[in-house]
Design a protein around this motif. Structure first.
Motif, PDB file in Angstrom:
ATOM      1  N   TRP A  66     111.143  -5.204 -24.053  1.00  0.00           N
ATOM      2  CA  TRP A  66     110.165  -5.654 -25.036  1.00  0.00           C
ATOM      3  C   TRP A  66     110.749  -5.339 -26.382  1.00  0.00           C
ATOM      4  CZ3 TRP A  66     104.774  -3.368 -23.287  1.00  0.00           C
ATOM      5  CH2 TRP A  66     104.136  -4.290 -22.470  1.00  0.00           C
ATOM      6  N   GLU A  67     111.176  -6.335 -27.112  1.00  0.00           N
ATOM      7  CA  GLU A  67     111.847  -6.094 -28.392  1.00  0.00           C
ATOM      8  C   GLU A  67     110.907  -5.524 -29.447  1.00  0.00           C
ATOM      9  OE1 GLU A  67     114.059  -9.472 -29.695  1.00  0.00           O
ATOM     10  OE2 GLU A  67     115.166  -9.606 -27.810  1.00  0.00           O
ATOM     11  N   THR A  68     109.633  -5.882 -29.407  1.00  0.00           N
ATOM     12  CA  THR A  68     108.699  -5.415 -30.434  1.00  0.00           C
ATOM     13  C   THR A  68     108.515  -3.897 -30.401  1.00  0.00           C
ATOM     14  OG1 THR A  68     106.861  -5.897 -28.948  1.00  0.00           O
ATOM     15  CG2 THR A  68     107.407  -7.567 -30.607  1.00  0.00           C
ATOM     16  N   THR A  69     108.459  -3.313 -29.207  1.00  0.00           N
ATOM     17  CA  THR A  69     108.260  -1.859 -29.088  1.00  0.00           C
ATOM     18  C   THR A  69     109.510  -1.145 -28.578  1.00  0.00           C
ATOM     19  OG1 THR A  69     107.386  -2.113 -26.847  1.00  0.00           O
ATOM     20  CG2 THR A  69     105.786  -2.071 -28.670  1.00  0.00           C
ATOM     21  N   GLU A  70     110.583  -1.902 -28.334  1.00  0.00           N
ATOM     22  CA  GLU A  70     111.835  -1.360 -27.792  1.00  0.00           C
ATOM     23  C   GLU A  70     111.617  -0.633 -26.468  1.00  0.00           C
ATOM     24  OE1 GLU A  70     113.978   0.859 -30.720  1.00  0.00           O
ATOM     25  OE2 GLU A  70     113.954  -0.794 -32.152  1.00  0.00           O
ATOM     26  N   ALA A  92     107.305   2.559  -0.375  1.00  0.00           N
ATOM     27  CA  ALA A  92     107.493   1.814  -1.627  1.00  0.00           C
ATOM     28  C   ALA A  92     108.776   0.997  -1.515  1.00  0.00           C
ATOM     29  CB  ALA A  92     107.579   2.774  -2.806  1.00  0.00           C
ATOM     30  N   ASP A  93     108.661  -0.296  -1.737  1.00  0.00           N
ATOM     31  CA  ASP A  93     109.832  -1.172  -1.644  1.00  0.00           C
ATOM     32  C   ASP A  93     110.626  -1.189  -2.949  1.00  0.00           C
ATOM     33  OD1 ASP A  93     109.372  -2.231   1.056  1.00  0.00           O
ATOM     34  OD2 ASP A  93     107.574  -3.076   0.146  1.00  0.00           O
ATOM     35  N   TYR A  94     109.924  -1.078  -4.076  1.00  0.00           N
ATOM     36  CA  TYR A  94     110.573  -1.145  -5.388  1.00  0.00           C
ATOM     37  C   TYR A  94     109.901  -0.157  -6.340  1.00  0.00           C
ATOM     38  CZ  TYR A  94     112.182  -5.551  -3.455  1.00  0.00           C
ATOM     39  OH  TYR A  94     112.738  -6.495  -2.644  1.00  0.00           O
ATOM     40  N   PHE A  95     110.605   0.129  -7.413  1.00  0.00           N
ATOM     41  CA  PHE A  95     110.049   0.939  -8.485  1.00  0.00           C
ATOM     42  C   PHE A  95     110.204   0.179  -9.793  1.00  0.00           C
ATOM     43  CE2 PHE A  95     111.285   4.173  -5.371  1.00  0.00           C
ATOM     44  CZ  PHE A  95     110.066   4.815  -5.215  1.00  0.00           C
ATOM     45  N   LEU A  96     109.158   0.211 -10.596  1.00  0.00           N
ATOM     46  CA  LEU A  96     109.218  -0.325 -11.943  1.00  0.00           C
ATOM     47  C   LEU A  96     109.255   0.881 -12.864  1.00  0.00           C
ATOM     48  CD1 LEU A  96     109.147  -2.701 -13.905  1.00  0.00           C
ATOM     49  CD2 LEU A  96     106.660  -2.609 -13.819  1.00  0.00           C
ATOM     50  N   MET A  97     110.410   1.093 -13.497  1.00  0.00           N
ATOM     51  CA  MET A  97     110.589   2.220 -14.406  1.00  0.00           C
ATOM     52  C   MET A  97     110.451   1.715 -15.832  1.00  0.00           C
ATOM     53  SD  MET A  97     113.949   4.575 -14.985  1.00  0.00           S
ATOM     54  CE  MET A  97     113.937   5.296 -13.376  1.00  0.00           C
ATOM     55  N   ILE A  98     109.623   2.410 -16.612  1.00  0.00           N
ATOM     56  CA  ILE A  98     109.388   2.023 -17.995  1.00  0.00           C
ATOM     57  C   ILE A  98     109.888   3.148 -18.882  1.00  0.00           C
ATOM     58  CG2 ILE A  98     107.667   1.290 -19.674  1.00  0.00           C
ATOM     59  CD1 ILE A  98     105.873   0.611 -17.187  1.00  0.00           C
ATOM     60  N   LYS A  99     110.941   2.859 -19.650  1.00  0.00           N
ATOM     61  CA  LYS A  99     111.522   3.855 -20.549  1.00  0.00           C
ATOM     62  C   LYS A  99     111.113   3.562 -21.981  1.00  0.00           C
ATOM     63  CE  LYS A  99     115.547   5.184 -17.879  1.00  0.00           C
ATOM     64  NZ  LYS A  99     116.984   5.420 -17.921  1.00  0.00           N
ATOM     65  N   ASN A 100     111.091   4.594 -22.782  1.00  0.00           N
ATOM     66  CA  ASN A 100     110.618   4.570 -24.160  1.00  0.00           C
ATOM     67  C   ASN A 100     109.096   4.503 -24.141  1.00  0.00           C
ATOM     68  OD1 ASN A 100     113.273   4.758 -24.976  1.00  0.00           O
ATOM     69  ND2 ASN A 100     113.470   2.558 -25.304  1.00  0.00           N
ATOM     70  N   TYR A 101     108.514   4.046 -25.196  1.00  0.00           N
ATOM     71  CA  TYR A 101     107.062   4.151 -25.331  1.00  0.00           C
ATOM     72  C   TYR A 101     106.331   2.949 -24.756  1.00  0.00           C
ATOM     73  CZ  TYR A 101     102.481   4.403 -27.476  1.00  0.00           C
ATOM     74  OH  TYR A 101     101.140   4.432 -27.676  1.00  0.00           O
ATOM     75  N   ILE A 102     105.241   3.237 -24.024  1.00  0.00           N
ATOM     76  CA  ILE A 102     104.288   2.189 -23.638  1.00  0.00           C
ATOM     77  C   ILE A 102     102.882   2.765 -23.816  1.00  0.00           C
ATOM     78  CG2 ILE A 102     104.342   2.756 -21.181  1.00  0.00           C
ATOM     79  CD1 ILE A 102     103.935  -0.339 -20.725  1.00  0.00           C
ATOM     80  N   ASP A 103     102.040   2.004 -24.438  1.00  0.00           N
ATOM     81  CA  ASP A 103     100.657   2.402 -24.683  1.00  0.00           C
ATOM     82  C   ASP A 103      99.907   2.498 -23.352  1.00  0.00           C
ATOM     83  OD1 ASP A 103      97.705   0.948 -25.664  1.00  0.00           O
ATOM     84  OD2 ASP A 103      98.454   2.752 -26.677  1.00  0.00           O
ATOM     85  N   GLU A 104      98.973   3.451 -23.223  1.00  0.00           N
ATOM     86  CA  GLU A 104      98.196   3.612 -21.980  1.00  0.00           C
ATOM     87  C   GLU A 104      97.426   2.343 -21.633  1.00  0.00           C
ATOM     88  OE1 GLU A 104      97.830   5.810 -19.337  1.00  0.00           O
ATOM     89  OE2 GLU A 104      99.514   6.781 -20.320  1.00  0.00           O
ATOM     90  N   THR A 105      96.891   1.671 -22.636  1.00  0.00           N
ATOM     91  CA  THR A 105      96.157   0.433 -22.404  1.00  0.00           C
ATOM     92  C   THR A 105      97.083  -0.651 -21.857  1.00  0.00           C
ATOM     93  OG1 THR A 105      94.798   1.024 -24.309  1.00  0.00           O
ATOM     94  CG2 THR A 105      94.569  -1.217 -23.477  1.00  0.00           C
TER      95      THR A 105
END
Length: 139
Positions: A66-70, A92-105
């Motif tokens: 996500w370029e807007t929030t990096e 679990a077949d896959y994992f979605l890893m989210i690095k850097n900031y993501i808002d709780e909403t």
């Protein structure tokens, strides 16, 4: 004699979502791209040394930014060429890893949207600190 002990704490600065589905990696990434307006792109496989002294195990890996929030998103297969990335979570077949900031909403909305994809059985947020083999997720 004075003794000093060095404690090493791993910094787990990412969010982890476990995804269960029977689809192949490229197919589920296509559905996520289509449903969530993502653009997952296949990148070289993740190579992890699971068995000391043995060969590295390869896991399928996709990336989106996500370029807007990096914010970086990595879609990782749990089942690799010769074993599991996180053996204690074989369902679990896959994992979605989210690095850097993501808002709780945004995170809650993402999980709800993933669960709306009919081919995904479940998508659940996982606490990486509770995983024994969390070192395998560091790259």
């Amino acid at each position: 004699m004075n003794r000093k002990f060095l404690k090493f704490e791993i910094d787990l600065d990412f969010v982890l979502i476990a995804v269960t589905t029977s689809l192949k990696d490229y197919r589920i990434c296509y559905l996520i791209n289509k449903s969530l307006n993502f653009n997952f792109v296949k990148i070289p496989d993740l190579s992890v040394d699971i068995y000391p002294g043995g060969n590295h195990v390869l896991f399928s890996l996709y990336h989106y930014n996500w370029e807007t929030t990096e914010t970086d998103f990595y879609f990782i297969a749990n089942k690799g060429s010769e074993g599991y990335l996180v053996p204690e979570m074989k369902k679990a077949d896959y994992f979605l890893m989210i690095k850097n900031y993501i808002d709780e909403t945004d995170l809650d909305g993402l999980i709800i949207s993933l669960n709306k994809i009919t081919e995904i059985v479940t998508a659940v947020k996982i606490d990486p600190k509770k995983i024994k083999s969390r070192e395998n997720l560091l790259f």
